[in-house]
Scaffold this motif. Structure first.
Motif, short mmCIF file in Angstrom:
data_model
loop_
_atom_site.label_atom_id
_atom_site.label_comp_id
_atom_site.label_asym_id
_atom_site.label_seq_id
_atom_site.Cartn_x
_atom_site.Cartn_y
_atom_site.Cartn_z
N ARG A 41 34.43 42.17 29.19
CA ARG A 41 34.17 42.26 30.63
C ARG A 41 34.69 43.59 31.15
O ARG A 41 35.69 44.10 30.66
CB ARG A 41 34.90 41.13 31.37
N GLY A 44 35.87 45.68 37.04
CA GLY A 44 35.33 45.18 38.31
C GLY A 44 34.84 43.75 38.21
O GLY A 44 34.98 42.97 39.16
N GLU A 45 34.26 43.39 37.08
CA GLU A 45 33.81 42.01 36.87
C GLU A 45 34.99 41.05 36.89
O GLU A 45 34.92 39.99 37.52
CB GLU A 45 33.09 41.87 35.53
N GLN A 47 37.94 41.56 38.25
CA GLN A 47 38.54 41.55 39.58
C GLN A 47 37.75 40.65 40.53
O GLN A 47 38.32 39.84 41.24
CB GLN A 47 38.60 42.97 40.13
N LYS A 48 36.44 40.76 40.47
CA LYS A 48 35.59 39.95 41.35
C LYS A 48 35.67 38.47 40.99
O LYS A 48 35.81 37.61 41.87
CB LYS A 48 34.14 40.43 41.26
N GLU A 49 35.60 38.16 39.70
CA GLU A 49 35.64 36.76 39.26
C GLU A 49 36.96 36.08 39.59
O GLU A 49 36.99 34.92 40.00
CB GLU A 49 35.39 36.68 37.75
N GLY A 51 39.29 37.17 41.83
CA GLY A 51 39.77 37.34 43.20
C GLY A 51 41.18 37.89 43.23
O GLY A 51 42.05 37.41 43.95
N THR A 53 43.85 41.43 43.16
CA THR A 53 43.88 42.83 43.60
C THR A 53 43.79 43.76 42.39
O THR A 53 44.14 43.39 41.27
CB THR A 53 45.18 43.16 44.36
N GLN A 54 43.34 44.95 42.66
CA GLN A 54 43.18 45.95 41.60
C GLN A 54 44.52 46.24 40.93
O GLN A 54 44.61 46.30 39.70
CB GLN A 54 42.59 47.23 42.20
#
Length: 119
Positions: A41, A44-45, A47-49, A51, A53-54
């Motif tokens: 993965r 960004g994938e 992080q989005k999945e 939820g 923080t970076q």
């Protein structure tokens, strides 16, 4: 090995329970491992999945990579592409994830039952 013995003198790398607990003690470690169990993965994938923080994701990925549970692959292209995947030892964690899922679902059912009785 007894819990008290394992906890004495930092038994990381000696006691299997202390070792596993320390490797997976971060709030996100198991969820990151779960997200990677079906293949590589991108940052960004994940992080989005999740939820997350970076900054937090970055710290946890570095920790898991340092411990040898996942690998970071950088592809020399523009824009830069980075993928994370489980290492060979990380792959051996998949049955543990399946067991956690089974137990977690059983506990969720227990909670529903318990709450239904209290209502």
């Amino acid at each position: 090995m007894k819990k008290e013995v394992c906890e004495q003198n930092d038994r990381f790398g000696i006691c299997p329970y202390v070792t596993a607990q320390k490797l997976l003690s971060g709030k996100w470690a198991i969820l990151i491992m779960h997200a990677l169990e079906n293949g590589p993965r991108r940052f960004g994938e994940l992080q989005k999945e999740l939820g997350i923080t970076q900054a937090t994701l970055s710290v946890h990925l570095k920790d898991l990579e340092k411990e040898g549970l996942l690998t970071r692959t950088v592809y020399p292209q523009v824009p830069l592409r980075v993928e994370y995947s489980l290492t060979e030892i990380g792959e051996t964690f998949k049955p543990v994830l399946a067991s956690i899922e089974t137990w977690g679902n059983a506990y969720i059912a227990f909670l529903h039952e318990k709450n239904a009785k209290q209502a």
